[in-house]
Motif scaffolding. Structure first.
Motif, PDB file in Angstrom:
ATOM      1  N   VAL A  47      63.002 -34.317   1.909  1.00  0.00           N
ATOM      2  CA  VAL A  47      62.644 -33.897   3.267  1.00  0.00           C
ATOM      3  C   VAL A  47      62.570 -35.112   4.186  1.00  0.00           C
ATOM      4  N   VAL A  48      61.925 -36.180   3.715  1.00  0.00           N
ATOM      5  CA  VAL A  48      61.795 -37.397   4.526  1.00  0.00           C
ATOM      6  C   VAL A  48      63.160 -38.005   4.811  1.00  0.00           C
ATOM      7  N   ILE A  49      64.018 -38.099   3.796  1.00  0.00           N
ATOM      8  CA  ILE A  49      65.345 -38.687   3.974  1.00  0.00           C
ATOM      9  C   ILE A  49      66.196 -37.835   4.909  1.00  0.00           C
ATOM     10  N   SER A  50      66.116 -36.512   4.760  1.00  0.00           N
ATOM     11  CA  SER A  50      66.879 -35.613   5.638  1.00  0.00           C
ATOM     12  C   SER A  50      66.413 -35.751   7.084  1.00  0.00           C
ATOM     13  N   ALA A  51      65.098 -35.849   7.275  1.00  0.00           N
ATOM     14  CA  ALA A  51      64.566 -36.011   8.627  1.00  0.00           C
ATOM     15  C   ALA A  51      65.037 -37.332   9.236  1.00  0.00           C
ATOM     16  N   ALA A  52      65.056 -38.394   8.433  1.00  0.00           N
ATOM     17  CA  ALA A  52      65.511 -39.692   8.922  1.00  0.00           C
ATOM     18  C   ALA A  52      66.977 -39.628   9.343  1.00  0.00           C
ATOM     19  N   CYS A  53      67.795 -38.911   8.581  1.00  0.00           N
ATOM     20  CA  CYS A  53      69.211 -38.773   8.932  1.00  0.00           C
ATOM     21  C   CYS A  53      69.379 -38.000  10.238  1.00  0.00           C
ATOM     22  N   LEU A  54      68.565 -36.970  10.438  1.00  0.00           N
ATOM     23  CA  LEU A  54      68.641 -36.189  11.668  1.00  0.00           C
ATOM     24  C   LEU A  54      68.192 -37.005  12.880  1.00  0.00           C
ATOM     25  N   LEU A  55      67.226 -37.893  12.656  1.00  0.00           N
ATOM     26  CA  LEU A  55      66.695 -38.707  13.757  1.00  0.00           C
ATOM     27  C   LEU A  55      67.531 -39.958  14.023  1.00  0.00           C
ATOM     28  N   ALA A  56      68.465 -40.270  13.122  1.00  0.00           N
ATOM     29  CA  ALA A  56      69.282 -41.481  13.264  1.00  0.00           C
ATOM     30  C   ALA A  56      70.430 -41.236  14.233  1.00  0.00           C
ATOM     31  N   ARG A  57      70.098 -40.963  15.479  1.00  0.00           N
ATOM     32  CA  ARG A  57      71.083 -40.738  16.534  1.00  0.00           C
ATOM     33  C   ARG A  57      70.584 -41.421  17.794  1.00  0.00           C
ATOM     34  N   PRO A  58      71.468 -41.711  18.751  1.00  0.00           N
ATOM     35  CA  PRO A  58      71.082 -42.520  19.916  1.00  0.00           C
ATOM     36  C   PRO A  58      69.828 -42.050  20.642  1.00  0.00           C
ATOM     37  N   LEU A  59      69.642 -40.742  20.781  1.00  0.00           N
ATOM     38  CA  LEU A  59      68.485 -40.235  21.512  1.00  0.00           C
ATOM     39  C   LEU A  59      67.184 -40.777  20.944  1.00  0.00           C
ATOM     40  N   PHE A  60      67.093 -40.873  19.622  1.00  0.00           N
ATOM     41  CA  PHE A  60      65.861 -41.319  18.976  1.00  0.00           C
ATOM     42  C   PHE A  60      65.887 -42.810  18.624  1.00  0.00           C
ATOM     43  N   LEU A  61      67.087 -43.382  18.511  1.00  0.00           N
ATOM     44  CA  LEU A  61      67.184 -44.794  18.159  1.00  0.00           C
ATOM     45  C   LEU A  61      66.971 -45.723  19.359  1.00  0.00           C
ATOM     46  N   ARG A  62      67.298 -45.239  20.565  1.00  0.00           N
ATOM     47  CA  ARG A  62      67.208 -46.091  21.756  1.00  0.00           C
ATOM     48  C   ARG A  62      65.833 -46.726  21.942  1.00  0.00           C
ATOM     49  N   PRO A  63      64.722 -45.949  21.883  1.00  0.00           N
ATOM     50  CA  PRO A  63      63.408 -46.582  22.097  1.00  0.00           C
ATOM     51  C   PRO A  63      63.105 -47.682  21.084  1.00  0.00           C
ATOM     52  N   LEU A  64      63.502 -47.478  19.826  1.00  0.00           N
ATOM     53  CA  LEU A  64      63.244 -48.487  18.805  1.00  0.00           C
ATOM     54  C   LEU A  64      64.147 -49.699  18.989  1.00  0.00           C
ATOM     55  N   ALA A  65      65.417 -49.451  19.250  1.00  0.00           N
ATOM     56  CA  ALA A  65      66.348 -50.563  19.435  1.00  0.00           C
ATOM     57  C   ALA A  65      66.024 -51.369  20.686  1.00  0.00           C
ATOM     58  N   SER A  66      65.440 -50.728  21.694  1.00  0.00           N
ATOM     59  CA  SER A  66      65.100 -51.422  22.936  1.00  0.00           C
ATOM     60  C   SER A  66      64.016 -52.473  22.723  1.00  0.00           C
ATOM     61  N   LEU A  67      63.241 -52.345  21.681  1.00  0.00           N
ATOM     62  CA  LEU A  67      62.219 -53.345  21.379  1.00  0.00           C
ATOM     63  C   LEU A  67      62.842 -54.661  20.918  1.00  0.00           C
ATOM     64  N   MET A  68      64.078 -54.624  20.475  1.00  0.00           N
ATOM     65  CA  MET A  68      64.734 -55.807  19.917  1.00  0.00           C
ATOM     66  C   MET A  68      65.906 -56.279  20.765  1.00  0.00           C
ATOM     67  N   GLY A  69      66.268 -55.520  21.796  1.00  0.00           N
ATOM     68  CA  GLY A  69      67.403 -55.902  22.628  1.00  0.00           C
ATOM     69  C   GLY A  69      67.647 -54.879  23.714  1.00  0.00           C
ATOM     70  N   LYS A  70      68.825 -54.959  24.287  1.00  0.00           N
ATOM     71  CA  LYS A  70      69.188 -54.078  25.382  1.00  0.00           C
ATOM     72  C   LYS A  70      70.144 -53.003  24.881  1.00  0.00           C
ATOM     73  N   VAL A  71      69.852 -51.746  25.210  1.00  0.00           N
ATOM     74  CA  VAL A  71      70.694 -50.635  24.830  1.00  0.00           C
ATOM     75  C   VAL A  71      71.447 -50.146  26.059  1.00  0.00           C
ATOM     76  N   SER A  72      72.745 -49.964  25.905  1.00  0.00           N
ATOM     77  CA  SER A  72      73.578 -49.519  27.025  1.00  0.00           C
ATOM     78  C   SER A  72      74.630 -48.529  26.530  1.00  0.00           C
TER      79      SER A  72
END
Length: 300
Positions: free
Chosen positions: A273-298
């Motif tokens: 369940v955890v792995i499936s949820a992570a795969c569903l969340l691994a898309r730009p909509l959810f990754l942008r806030p996390l990636a923005s902490l380490m750089g610029k997302v465009s």
């Protein structure tokens, strides 16, 4: 021939090869020609007397984290390979300890996730190897005698003939399992790291001699087959776990117990369940806030 037809052809060839392997293995065993070999080498490698028995609780956490990171690595790596037009890009902040003279390279958000999971997977693997060394459990997955090779061939013949070897993974793995785990931990994982580093932005692009000695084309030619090896290993590993005493095997892996209870199964189900949820969340909509902490997302 289109990609779909090519994949169908490869799948059909794999099925034919599998059927032929089973038929040949069954013929060899029914003819009696390998009885002496199987009697001499039943499939179990001899472990040192000091080898530990049982599986420790830390192995369950290591196993879950390894699968979690590996699934996301394979998923993101495939998206990098198959998606020529990424939905979003990421550029590293050129400040602090990671500050460089040149401008940071812009990479796809999928590649950013791939690299992040790589780092976490490698750190988890490093902890795993250290724990193997200090607890003595390395003896369960590192060959300590030459008899492991004929025993691995024996175990493979037994699997291929569908008369599978009887073993108790709580005490020791059969020889084929031992060699498989050794290849995954000490061969495939380092290869994935060395080829991945060569293909990444941290590799010194201006080191001409080093680049000639280790060309990027070689790294690319190795990296993809290594990924396919991991996929094959995971599929076969899960298949055998579920078809050779699922409850006992899942308790060994997830609950660190040697019984037929359901705790390991529920922990395994929770991990899916955890792995499936992570795969569903691994898309730009959810990754942008996390990636923005380490750089610029465009978007471009």
């Amino acid at each position: 021939m289109g990609p779909g037809a090519r994949r169908a052809g490869i799948a059909a060839a794999a099925v034919v090869l599998l059927v032929l392997t089973v038929l040949v293995a069954k013929w060899l065993r029914s003819s009696g020609g390998v009885d002496g070999f199987l009697a001499a080498y039943p499939g179990h490698a001899t472990l040192p007397e000091t080898a530990p028995t049982g599986l420790p609780p830390w192995l369950g956490w290591q196993h879950f984290l390894n699968v979690f990171f590996l699934v996301l690595i394979i998923r993101s790596g495939w998206r990098v390979r198959a998606n020529p037009r990424p939905e979003a890009y990421w550029t590293r902040n050129n400040t602090g300890l990671l500050r460089t003279r040149g401008n940071p390279a812009k990479i796809s958000l999928d590649l950013w996730l791939h690299l992040c999971m790589d780092v976490l997977w490698l750190l988890n693997g490093l902890v795993f190897v250290v724990l193997l060394a200090v607890t003595g459990h390395w003896m369960r997955i590192v060959p300590t005698g030459w008899d492991v090779f004929p025993n691995a061939l024996s175990a493979g013949l037994q699997y291929a003939s569908l008369d599978w070897p009887t073993d108790n993974g709580w005490v020791s793995y059969n020889a084929l399992q031992l060699l498989s785990y050794f290849l995954v931990v000490f061969v495939a994982a380092p290869l994935a790291f060395l080829t991945g580093v060569r293909m990444s932005g941290i590799w010194p692009q201006n080191a001409k001699r080093l680049n000639r000695a280790y060309p990027i084309t070689l790294a690319r030619a190795v990296h993809y087959p290594v990924m396919l090896f991991f996929v094959f290993f995971v599929v076969m590993h899960v298949f055998l776990v579920l078809t050779t005493g699922a409850l006992h095997n899942l308790n060994h892996i997830y609950a660190a117990t040697d019984d037929g209870g359901w705790l390991g199964f529920w922990l395994f189900l929770g991990s899916l369940v955890v792995i499936s949820a992570a795969c569903l969340l691994a898309r730009p909509l959810f990754l942008r806030p996390l990636a923005s902490l380490m750089g610029k997302v465009s978007k471009r």
